[in-house]
Structures are given as structure tokens and as C-alpha cells.
Write a protein that holds these residues in place. Structure first.
Motif, mmCIF file in Angstrom:
data_model
loop_
_atom_site.group_PDB
_atom_site.id
_atom_site.type_symbol
_atom_site.label_atom_id
_atom_site.label_comp_id
_atom_site.label_asym_id
_atom_site.label_seq_id
_atom_site.Cartn_x
_atom_site.Cartn_y
_atom_site.Cartn_z
ATOM 1 N N PHE A 186 0.876 -1.167 0.000
ATOM 2 C CA PHE A 186 0.000 0.000 0.000
ATOM 3 C C PHE A 186 0.909 1.212 0.000
ATOM 4 O O PHE A 186 1.598 1.484 0.986
ATOM 5 C CB PHE A 186 -0.902 -0.033 1.228
ATOM 6 C CG PHE A 186 -1.640 1.250 1.540
ATOM 7 C CD1 PHE A 186 -1.995 2.159 0.564
ATOM 8 C CD2 PHE A 186 -2.014 1.524 2.845
ATOM 9 C CE1 PHE A 186 -2.686 3.322 0.863
ATOM 10 C CE2 PHE A 186 -2.701 2.682 3.176
ATOM 11 C CZ PHE A 186 -3.037 3.579 2.183
ATOM 12 N N ASP B 180 1.214 4.975 0.256
ATOM 13 C CA ASP B 180 0.356 5.987 0.842
ATOM 14 C C ASP B 180 1.086 7.317 0.922
ATOM 15 O O ASP B 180 2.320 7.369 0.950
ATOM 16 C CB ASP B 180 -0.064 5.543 2.255
ATOM 17 C CG ASP B 180 -1.241 6.320 2.803
ATOM 18 O OD1 ASP B 180 -1.915 7.051 2.048
ATOM 19 O OD2 ASP B 180 -1.510 6.182 4.012
ATOM 20 N N VAL C 149 -3.348 12.933 1.694
ATOM 21 C CA VAL C 149 -4.330 13.098 0.626
ATOM 22 C C VAL C 149 -4.101 14.388 -0.160
ATOM 23 O O VAL C 149 -4.305 14.431 -1.381
ATOM 24 C CB VAL C 149 -5.776 12.978 1.169
ATOM 25 C CG1 VAL C 149 -6.141 14.168 2.030
ATOM 26 C CG2 VAL C 149 -6.760 12.766 0.038
ATOM 27 N N CYS D 171 -11.028 13.320 -1.980
ATOM 28 C CA CYS D 171 -10.771 13.075 -0.553
ATOM 29 C C CYS D 171 -11.738 12.029 0.005
ATOM 30 O O CYS D 171 -11.334 11.165 0.795
ATOM 31 C CB CYS D 171 -10.867 14.372 0.239
ATOM 32 S SG CYS D 171 -9.531 15.544 -0.125
ATOM 33 N N TYR E 156 -10.601 8.620 -1.189
ATOM 34 C CA TYR E 156 -9.422 8.200 -0.416
ATOM 35 C C TYR E 156 -9.859 7.643 0.942
ATOM 36 O O TYR E 156 -9.425 6.566 1.346
ATOM 37 C CB TYR E 156 -8.467 9.384 -0.242
ATOM 38 C CG TYR E 156 -7.289 9.068 0.655
ATOM 39 C CD1 TYR E 156 -6.168 8.426 0.154
ATOM 40 C CD2 TYR E 156 -7.309 9.401 2.013
ATOM 41 C CE1 TYR E 156 -5.086 8.126 0.980
ATOM 42 C CE2 TYR E 156 -6.244 9.103 2.832
ATOM 43 C CZ TYR E 156 -5.138 8.469 2.311
ATOM 44 O OH TYR E 156 -4.079 8.170 3.135
ATOM 45 N N ARG E 157 -10.712 8.377 1.639
ATOM 46 C CA ARG E 157 -11.186 7.923 2.959
ATOM 47 C C ARG E 157 -11.948 6.599 2.841
ATOM 48 O O ARG E 157 -11.779 5.702 3.668
ATOM 49 C CB ARG E 157 -12.055 8.993 3.616
ATOM 50 C CG ARG E 157 -11.287 10.177 4.156
ATOM 51 C CD ARG E 157 -12.157 11.097 4.994
ATOM 52 N NE ARG E 157 -13.325 11.603 4.286
ATOM 53 C CZ ARG E 157 -13.345 12.686 3.507
ATOM 54 N NH1 ARG E 157 -12.242 13.386 3.335
ATOM 55 N NH2 ARG E 157 -14.453 13.076 2.914
ATOM 56 N N ARG F 242 -11.592 4.248 0.668
ATOM 57 C CA ARG F 242 -10.725 3.129 0.292
ATOM 58 C C ARG F 242 -9.667 2.814 1.341
ATOM 59 O O ARG F 242 -9.107 1.718 1.333
ATOM 60 C CB ARG F 242 -10.011 3.447 -1.031
ATOM 61 C CG ARG F 242 -10.922 3.445 -2.229
ATOM 62 C CD ARG F 242 -10.157 3.822 -3.479
ATOM 63 N NE ARG F 242 -10.937 3.598 -4.683
ATOM 64 C CZ ARG F 242 -10.497 3.886 -5.900
ATOM 65 N NH1 ARG F 242 -9.294 4.408 -6.067
ATOM 66 N NH2 ARG F 242 -11.259 3.650 -6.953
ATOM 67 N N HIS F 243 -9.380 3.732 2.213
ATOM 68 C CA HIS F 243 -8.246 3.597 3.133
ATOM 69 C C HIS F 243 -8.315 2.335 3.989
ATOM 70 O O HIS F 243 -7.300 1.683 4.228
ATOM 71 C CB HIS F 243 -8.101 4.848 4.003
ATOM 72 C CG HIS F 243 -6.744 4.981 4.592
ATOM 73 N ND1 HIS F 243 -6.391 4.396 5.781
ATOM 74 C CD2 HIS F 243 -5.650 5.621 4.140
ATOM 75 C CE1 HIS F 243 -5.134 4.677 6.048
ATOM 76 N NE2 HIS F 243 -4.658 5.409 5.063
ATOM 77 N N TYR G 94 -7.185 -0.583 1.934
ATOM 78 C CA TYR G 94 -5.744 -0.467 1.664
ATOM 79 C C TYR G 94 -4.926 -0.895 2.876
ATOM 80 O O TYR G 94 -3.864 -1.494 2.743
ATOM 81 C CB TYR G 94 -5.355 0.972 1.336
ATOM 82 C CG TYR G 94 -5.901 1.560 0.061
ATOM 83 C CD1 TYR G 94 -6.345 0.780 -1.000
ATOM 84 C CD2 TYR G 94 -5.972 2.939 -0.075
ATOM 85 C CE1 TYR G 94 -6.830 1.350 -2.156
ATOM 86 C CE2 TYR G 94 -6.455 3.522 -1.237
ATOM 87 C CZ TYR G 94 -6.881 2.725 -2.263
ATOM 88 O OH TYR G 94 -7.358 3.303 -3.402
ATOM 89 N N SER G 95 -5.423 -0.561 4.060
ATOM 90 C CA SER G 95 -4.658 -0.861 5.270
ATOM 91 C C SER G 95 -4.527 -2.361 5.522
ATOM 92 O O SER G 95 -3.747 -2.784 6.372
ATOM 93 C CB SER G 95 -5.267 -0.157 6.483
ATOM 94 O OG SER G 95 -6.543 -0.680 6.747
ATOM 95 N N ARG H 261 2.577 -1.237 4.320
ATOM 96 C CA ARG H 261 2.274 0.147 3.974
ATOM 97 C C ARG H 261 3.595 0.900 3.842
ATOM 98 O O ARG H 261 4.438 0.835 4.734
ATOM 99 C CB ARG H 261 1.417 0.800 5.054
ATOM 100 C CG ARG H 261 1.090 2.247 4.754
ATOM 101 C CD ARG H 261 0.413 2.915 5.951
ATOM 102 N NE ARG H 261 0.281 4.330 5.762
ATOM 103 C CZ ARG H 261 1.238 5.221 6.037
ATOM 104 N NH1 ARG H 261 2.399 4.849 6.530
ATOM 105 N NH2 ARG H 261 1.029 6.503 5.828
ATOM 106 N N GLU I 51 5.127 4.721 3.049
ATOM 107 C CA GLU I 51 4.849 6.151 2.940
ATOM 108 C C GLU I 51 5.632 6.703 1.744
ATOM 109 O O GLU I 51 6.846 6.523 1.664
ATOM 110 C CB GLU I 51 5.265 6.864 4.233
ATOM 111 C CG GLU I 51 5.122 8.351 4.207
ATOM 112 C CD GLU I 51 3.687 8.826 4.021
ATOM 113 O OE1 GLU I 51 3.494 9.800 3.265
ATOM 114 O OE2 GLU I 51 2.768 8.249 4.621
#
Length: 167
Positions: A95, A97, A100, A128, A131-132, A134-135, A138-139, A144, A146
Motif C-alpha cells: 500500500f 500511501d 491526501v 478526498c 481516499y477515505r 478506500r483507506h 488499503y490498510s 504500507r 509512505e
């Protein structure tokens, strides 16, 4: 969207001497249409069917060609069936990340430079919200990473090290 899946995947593949494939490219070849055209003609549901078929095909090829980095589309892992296929295949899923705001900026820059069409990009509020939404899915990825304010090469190196692959 905008996390660097294709750029990082390409760099990781090059670093490892592995094949890199963007799943969206495979979908476009199989359908004879761009992702944007598939969305425009058949809608998201048709795209998701094509995405699932392309993912199954890639996973079926892995025993014969295992040294591969595959960039999934931003919504691929969110689809429960796709996540189940990936878990069953036992492949690590990264993932990528970033904040956003940075993802939005990257997508806007790419669209401006390349005229890239992202069917689900929409406006900033919609972006946005997507993104929220799907998060959480994704987690559940294996790892993950960055990507905010980092170079593509730095991210590819971290992935290789984390997976214990030759760097």
C-alpha cells in the motif's frame, strides 16, 4: 491515485531485473480501449469485471513467470474478490500511501502534463472522500509504504529491503 504505483513499480522492477506490468495496461490491451473509454462506455462495473479478469490472468501466470512487479489500479485492492485472489496467491501487496493533499496535487500535475484521464478523479472533495472510503481496505495490504515527499528510487529501495530482495 497519485501514490506512485506505476512509477515505483517500474523503478522496483528495473532495480530487481524483474518484469514490470501495470494492470491497467493489460486491461486496455485485452479490451482494445483505454480505461477512460471503458468507464465511459460500460461504466465502472464493466471496468471492474475487466480488472478482475486481468488480475486472475496475471496470477495464473505467476508460477511460470514469478519475477514480476505488478501495479494495480487504485480501486483494484478495494474489490473484495480481488483482495481474496491476492491473498490466495500469497503475493505481497504494498500500500503506497501519502497525505491526501499530496496525492491530489500529484494527480492534478499529471493530468495537466499528460492530459491523463482518471475517471474517478472528480473534484477535490470527491477525491478526498474516495481516499477515505478506500483507506480501510488499503490498510489490509501486506505492507504500507509512505511515499510523501520521497523519491521514486528511495521508495523502491525501501520495498526491496523490506521484502529481503536484492537491492
Amino acid at each position: 491515485m497519485g501514490a506512485g504505483k506505476s512509477s515505483v513499480g517500474r523503478a522496483l522492477g528495473k532495480r530487481l531485473g524483474w518484469i514490470f506490468e501495470d494492470l491497467d495496461d493489460r486491461i486496455e490491451r485485452r479490451k482494445g480501449q483505454s480505461v477512460a473509454e471503458i468507464f465511459n462506455v460500460g461504466g465502472e462495473q464493466e471496468f471492474r469485471r475487466a480488472e478482475r479478469a486481468a488480475l486472475q490472468e496475471v496470477l495464473e501466470e505467476l508460477p511460470r513467470r514469478p519475477s514480476r512487479v505488478v501495479a494495480l489500479g487504485g480501486g483494484a485492492f478495494v474489490q473484495k474478490g480481488n483482495a481474496a485472489l491476492l491473498r490466495a496467491a500469497g503475493v505481497p501487496v504494498m500500500f503506497l500511501d501519502a497525505p491526501v493533499e499530496e496525492l491530489w496535487r500529484r494527480c492534478q500535475e499529471q493530468a495537466g502534463k499528460e492530459g491523463a484521464q482518471r475517471p474517478l478523479l472528480g473534484n477535490k472533495d470527491r477525491f478526498c472522500a474516495l481516499y477515505r472510503a478506500r483507506h480501510g481496505a488499503y490498510s489490509k495490504a501486506s505492507l504500507r509504504i509512505e511515499t510523501g515527499s520521497r523519491s521514486v528510487e528511495e521508495i523502491a529501495g525501501e520495498i526491496a529491503r523490506t521484502l529481503g530482495l536484492p537491492n
